[in-house]
Design a protein around this motif. Structure first.
Motif, short mmCIF file in Angstrom:
data_model
loop_
_atom_site.label_atom_id
_atom_site.label_comp_id
_atom_site.label_asym_id
_atom_site.label_seq_id
_atom_site.Cartn_x
_atom_site.Cartn_y
_atom_site.Cartn_z
N ALA A 63 0.85 -1.21 0.00
CA ALA A 63 0.00 0.00 0.00
C ALA A 63 0.87 1.25 0.00
CB ALA A 63 -0.91 0.00 1.22
N PRO A 65 1.01 5.56 -0.32
CA PRO A 65 0.16 6.77 -0.28
C PRO A 65 0.00 7.33 -1.70
CG PRO A 65 2.35 7.22 0.61
CD PRO A 65 2.29 5.75 0.37
N LEU A 66 -1.11 7.99 -1.89
CA LEU A 66 -1.38 8.60 -3.20
C LEU A 66 -0.48 9.83 -3.36
CD1 LEU A 66 -3.48 8.49 -5.56
CD2 LEU A 66 -4.80 10.16 -4.26
N HIS A 67 0.16 9.93 -4.51
CA HIS A 67 1.00 11.11 -4.74
C HIS A 67 0.29 12.04 -5.72
CE1 HIS A 67 5.08 13.00 -6.01
NE2 HIS A 67 4.34 13.78 -5.23
N LYS A 68 -0.11 13.17 -5.21
CA LYS A 68 -0.83 14.13 -6.07
C LYS A 68 -0.31 15.53 -5.75
CE LYS A 68 -4.05 12.08 -8.52
NZ LYS A 68 -4.16 12.30 -9.96
N TRP B 336 4.12 10.13 4.92
CA TRP B 336 3.28 8.93 4.74
C TRP B 336 4.08 7.80 4.11
CZ3 TRP B 336 -0.52 8.81 7.75
CH2 TRP B 336 -1.31 9.92 8.01
N PRO B 365 -5.33 18.59 6.35
CA PRO B 365 -6.50 18.00 5.72
C PRO B 365 -6.76 18.65 4.35
CG PRO B 365 -7.14 19.47 7.51
CD PRO B 365 -5.66 19.50 7.45
N TRP B 372 -12.23 13.35 2.17
CA TRP B 372 -11.19 14.02 2.95
C TRP B 372 -9.93 13.17 2.97
CZ3 TRP B 372 -11.40 18.91 4.28
CH2 TRP B 372 -12.65 19.53 4.39
N TRP B 373 -8.78 13.82 2.81
CA TRP B 373 -7.49 13.16 2.83
C TRP B 373 -6.57 13.93 3.77
CZ3 TRP B 373 -6.29 9.16 -0.98
CH2 TRP B 373 -7.35 8.88 -1.84
N ASN B 379 3.32 16.06 -0.46
CA ASN B 379 2.08 15.84 -1.21
C ASN B 379 1.70 14.37 -1.37
OD1 ASN B 379 1.44 18.59 -1.65
ND2 ASN B 379 3.10 18.65 -3.16
N ARG B 380 2.07 13.57 -0.37
CA ARG B 380 1.57 12.18 -0.30
C ARG B 380 0.27 12.23 0.49
NH1 ARG B 380 6.28 11.93 -3.03
NH2 ARG B 380 6.74 9.81 -3.72
N LEU B 381 -0.73 11.52 -0.01
CA LEU B 381 -2.06 11.60 0.60
C LEU B 381 -2.53 10.23 1.10
CD1 LEU B 381 -2.00 14.16 -1.29
CD2 LEU B 381 -4.40 13.73 -1.71
N VAL B 382 -3.16 10.22 2.27
CA VAL B 382 -3.90 9.02 2.69
C VAL B 382 -5.33 9.46 3.00
CG1 VAL B 382 -1.87 7.88 3.69
CG2 VAL B 382 -3.39 9.19 5.17
N GLU B 411 -3.30 0.49 5.56
CA GLU B 411 -3.54 0.53 4.11
C GLU B 411 -4.12 1.85 3.61
OE1 GLU B 411 -4.85 -2.98 1.80
OE2 GLU B 411 -5.24 -3.85 3.77
N ASN B 412 -3.48 2.95 3.96
CA ASN B 412 -3.85 4.27 3.44
C ASN B 412 -5.23 4.75 3.86
OD1 ASN B 412 -1.45 4.39 2.19
ND2 ASN B 412 -2.21 3.82 0.16
#
Lengths: 492, 430
Positions: A63, A65-68, B336, B365, B372-373, B379-382, B411-412
């Motif tokens: 898993a 993290p999303l990178h945006k 993250w 946030p 919501w993340w 700029n890594r988001l969970v 798991e994010n």
């Protein structure tokens, strides 16, 4: 995660119908999968369970993290006003926990007067409250600061502040909201409010007409007469009644003038010789004209008396006088209110009609004349009296007028009670525990001065059976008074 | 002692106790009051002629009161503690009166007795063997049940008669494998109308299978302890107490309470400020009895924690604790990506999908695709768990700026627990 979808598809169909293929799994799992599927000591169900276990662990371990880039939200602008003290914030929290809207309204008023803001932590709770209770909104908006405005942008339930103008609310709001908007506008711009109603009048149905027209009662004046008279022939009985009710509160309306024509013929001044013929004195001559225009009986004046002791003529006259503005008499007789009052006081059966008229036309000069020991009390006059006179009157006659005083002193926009009024009110309400429960004190806590905290023991009802209930109620009241005291202290 | 009113109120068993406690927090309500390092006491004038004697053991946050209330802690305990949190200077530091020292003495005595309790080792071994046999039989039955599901597919699961699950749950209880019974029950309670139930159900089957297969194949000692614990074997707390633990200043990050039948399960998440270790302290209470320890989110405890044996220790017991006198600076994880790597390391040795806490530094946030993340500085988001209801409190405090945040999840998908705001910790309870 296509591979996991394959696992789920196989699990859904069952191993009897579908087997997982190595090609459906990531390359990294290929070797392990080959070993599992090559193990003939276990059946295909266990093979699937082993592959699924492996895939689940692969999924969890991989898993990421999303990178945006560029996902951001605008920062809340800096505040222009200071935050309230920690002490004030603590009181606010206690009030929210206590769920007391009157205390919350009081806290907000103090915060607005102090030019301060609530701390961010309590904003969501406060905004939820404002969503449920419209009356709190204006002050919440003033106390929430830039952070609050910013926060409202993320929750559509809180966007009550989002620039919905009065006009928009008038045009698209619910019936209740529309009447409220109209009422508010009557306070600030009565002509415009009337204009708005005139514009939509033809499209309104009878029920909404009857409801909306009630709003004109605020700041009712001579300017409203023309339009009100033009709609007094509406088909709906309800609308007619409401219109009539308004016209009968405006001295210049045709209906009042019509009444006055009759009354001034009926009530005249005459000279009488005084005791033993020494000099003369003035008195009222009262006689209803032999012929009375029948039209008045279509405007709500009753023809027949429902009291045997009162003749039909007196009854008609009583009703008519109660609709005559008292200052008409001043001009008509060219006398002072006191003199006119004395003249009428000789006619005990008609004097109350004059009192009712003073209340109806909100005549502050005449109101104090009716505070003597007449045995009759006029609720509509109470609010016209100067505060000190009114309080003294209420306290003096509390026992005679308990039932009408409590609704009066608890009505909207009443200022905090003076101590004598508060004492009288609490002593009375404490003696009626089944009628005045905790909710009465909670609803009216803004009216009760904090000094009453020291006096509650002196309000204990005489009846010993009521002691227990009062003890519990007074403890509750004491708690509310302490909170109120803390509000005042934390903003002083 | 650092104690806030909010923390005290978190101890109250219900809303009415909270309100009543607050009402009793005025100094005028207390005829006498005193405190020392170990305890806090006061006499509260109630409706009776004699005042109620209320006492709090600060080291275990244990309460005792002479009032007849069945609530625990009672309103007097809460009121006294609120008063102390507000005005500690009002409490004179003196020798405790006899009724306080007597109680404290009894508590110490009880602790010592607990430690000295004799055990019959032979009988214990026999009982252990019988239980293991019973568990092995149960595991074999459960495996058959799971295989049956796998063979026929999950497609028919939502329509299964409740007895399908109830019978297997009971069987696992009979087999003395309560951990597995709990997993079967969880599977039966899934919301089959919610999207994604298939993954949740498969994850549960996988977990059960790993416990069965791992236990049957007798894994490495550390992992075997995890397997035994997952099946439902208990670990002797007395034995654990014998071991040396990790002494640190622990911040209580959060508390979650769940009712399971008549049992209340309390999960407390802790973070060691110096050791940078996380711990889960579980407490149980039956029939609304008091928990052994009152752990308040935001509290800093100077405590010795002993971890339960595990390939990736997380669950721990508190061997000894006092409220920390000084609070050192707290630091956590700043990205993250680092969390993902830590999770991978955990999963590589302990293949169970377990929610873990992390103390994150400077995350903010954000909204993305209607959800919501939480974004870090790179700029890594969970994703914030959808069930989390404190998002607006979090937003109100943040104002869009990054903040230090404790989260729980895997798991994010994370649920914020609390915000470290200067030297204050704001618990974002759900």
């Amino acid at each position: 995660m296509q591979f996991w979808n394959h696992i789920i598809q196989t699990a859904m169909l069952g191993t009897d119908k579908k087997q997982i293929a190595i090609s459906e799994l990531p390359e990294a799992m290929a070797n392990a999968t080959t070993i599992i599927t090559g193990n003939t000591a276990i059946d295909k169900e266990e093979q699937f369970l082993q592959i699924a276990s492996l895939a689940a662990n692969y999924r969890q371990s991989g898993a990421q993290p999303l990178h945006k880039e560029g996902i951001t939200i605008e920062l809340a602008p800096p505040e222009e006003k200071p935050y309230c003290s920690n002490r004030a914030s603590g009181v606010l929290k206690d009030i929210l926990d206590e769920d007391s809207n009157p205390l919350l309204a009081l806290w907000l008023e103090h915060c607005v007067s102090a030019g301060q803001l609530t701390t961010p932590l309590l904003l969501p709770l406060l905004l939820d409250k404002a969503t449920q209770h419209k009356t709190l909104r204006t002050n919440v908006e003033q106390c929430m600061g830039k952070r609050g405005e910013w926060l409202c942008g993320f929750n559509k339930n809180w966007q009550f502040s989002a620039a919905e103008t009065d006009e928009e609310r008038w045009q698209t709001g619910k019936p209740d909201q529309r009447r409220q908007v109209l009422q508010q506008l009557r306070n600030t711009n009565p002509a415009l409010a009337r204009e708005w109603l005139q514009q939509t009048w033809a499209q309104e149905n009878a029920n909404s007409k009857a409801e909306l027209i009630k709003a004109l009662e605020v700041n009712l004046g001579a300017e409203d007469v023309e339009w009100l008279e033009s709609i007094s022939t509406e088909k709906s009985q309800k609308v007619k009644e409401e219109t009539l009710n308004l016209l009968r509160q405006i001295p210049s309306s045709t209906i009042i003038q019509q009444y006055w024509q009759i009354v001034q013929q009926a009530v005249t001044l005459k000279k009488e010789s005084a005791f033993l013929g020494l000099g003369s004195k003035t008195a009222l001559s009262i006689q209803l004209p032999a012929v009375v225009d029948d039209k008045i009986f279509k405007t709500g004046i009753e023809k027949l008396s429902n009291d045997k002791a009162v003749s039909d003529e007196d009854f008609i006259l009583y009703q008519l006088i109660s609709f005559i503005p008292p200052d008409f008499w001043e001009t008509h007789f060219n006398e002072t209110p006191t003199v006119i009052y004395q003249l009428f006081s000789k006619h005990e059966n008609l004097l109350p009609a004059l009192g009712e008229a003073a209340g109806r036309f909100k005549n502050r000069t005449w109101a104090p004349l009716f505070t003597g020991n007449t045995g009759r009390h006029y609720l509509s006059l109470l609010q016209l009296l100067p505060a000190k006179v009114r309080d003294a009157y209420v306290v003096k006659h509390f026992d005679d007028m308990q039932e009408m005083v409590i609704p009066f002193i608890t009505q909207d926009n009443m200022p905090e009670w003076s101590m004598p009024v508060a004492m009288a009110a609490i002593i009375y309400t404490a003696s009626e525990p089944s009628q005045f429960t905790r909710s009465f004190y909670s609803k009216n806590i803004h009216l009760i001065p904090v000094q009453m905290a020291a006096e509650l023991a002196n309000c204990t009802p005489a009846d010993p059976y009521k002691h227990y209930t009062w003890r519990s109620t007074s403890e509750y009241l004491l708690k509310l008074l302490r909170l109120k005291e803390r509000i005042i202290q934390s903003f002083s | 002692m650092q104690l806030t009113e909010e923390q005290v109120l978190a101890l109250a068993p219900d809303d009415s106790s909270r309100k009543a406690g607050r009402e009793l927090s005025g100094p005028s309500k207390w005829v006498t009051k005193g405190a020392n390092e170990q305890a806090l006491w006061g006499e509260c004038q109630g409706s009776g002629s004699k005042p109620y004697q209320t006492q709090v053991d600060l080291n275990g946050m244990a309460f005792k009161c002479s009032c007849p209330s069945r609530k625990f802690p009672c309103k007097h305990g809460i009121g006294l503690l609120i008063l102390y949190a507000r005005q500690p200077a009002d409490f004179t530091t003196t020798e405790p009166p006899a009724w306080v020292s007597e109680w404290l003495g009894k508590r110490e005595e009880k602790d010592t007795k607990k430690k000295e309790k004799p055990t019959n080792e032979a009988a214990q071994v026999k009982r252990q063997q019988a239980r293991e046999q019973s568990v092995e039989d149960g595991l074999a039955e459960l495996l058959l049940w799971i295989k049956d599901i796998v063979r026929n597919g999950l497609i028919g699961i939502p329509e299964k008669d409740p007895s399908f699950f109830i019978n297997m749950t009971r069987r696992m209880v009979d087999a003395k494998a309560p951990g597995l019974a709990g997993l079967v029950k969880t599977a039966s309670n899934l919301n089959f109308y919610r999207e994604g139930w298939q993954t949740e159900f498969t994850d549960l089957l996988v977990r059960m299978y790993l416990l069965i297969a791992g236990y049957t194949n007798k894994q490495s000692p550390a992992l075997l302890e995890d397997l035994r614990s997952g099946i439902g074997f208990t670990q002797s707390q007395d034995e654990l107490r014998e071991q040396k633990g990790i002494t640190d200043i622990w911040l209580v990050l959060g508390k979650q309470t769940e009712e399971e039948d008549s049992l209340t399960v309390e999960r407390n998440w802790l973070y060691g400020i110096n050791s940078k270790k996380y711990a889960l302290v579980l407490q149980f209470s039956a029939m609304s009895q008091a928990m052994p320890l009152n752990l308040i989110p935001g509290f800093f405890l100077q405590a010795e924690l002993v971890y339960y044996p595990s390939a990736q220790p997380l669950r721990a017991l508190i061997k000894s604790q006092v409220v920390a006198a000084t609070i050192p600076p707290v630091s956590g994880i700043s990205s993250w990506q680092e969390v993902a790597e830590l999770e991978t390391a955990y999963n590589s040795v302990l293949p169970f999908n377990t929610a873990r806490p992390f103390l994150m530094q400077q995350v903010r946030p954000v909204q993305y695709e209607g959800s919501w993340w939480l974004a870090d500085s790179s700029n890594r988001l969970v994703k914030v768990k959808e069930s989390f209801t404190g998002i607006y409190r979090l937003m109100a405090i943040s104002g869009g700026k990054p903040l230090d945040l404790a989260v729980l999840g895997s798991e994010n998908n994370y649920e914020p627990l609390g915000i470290l705001w200067g030297n204050q910790y704001i618990f974002l309870s759900n």
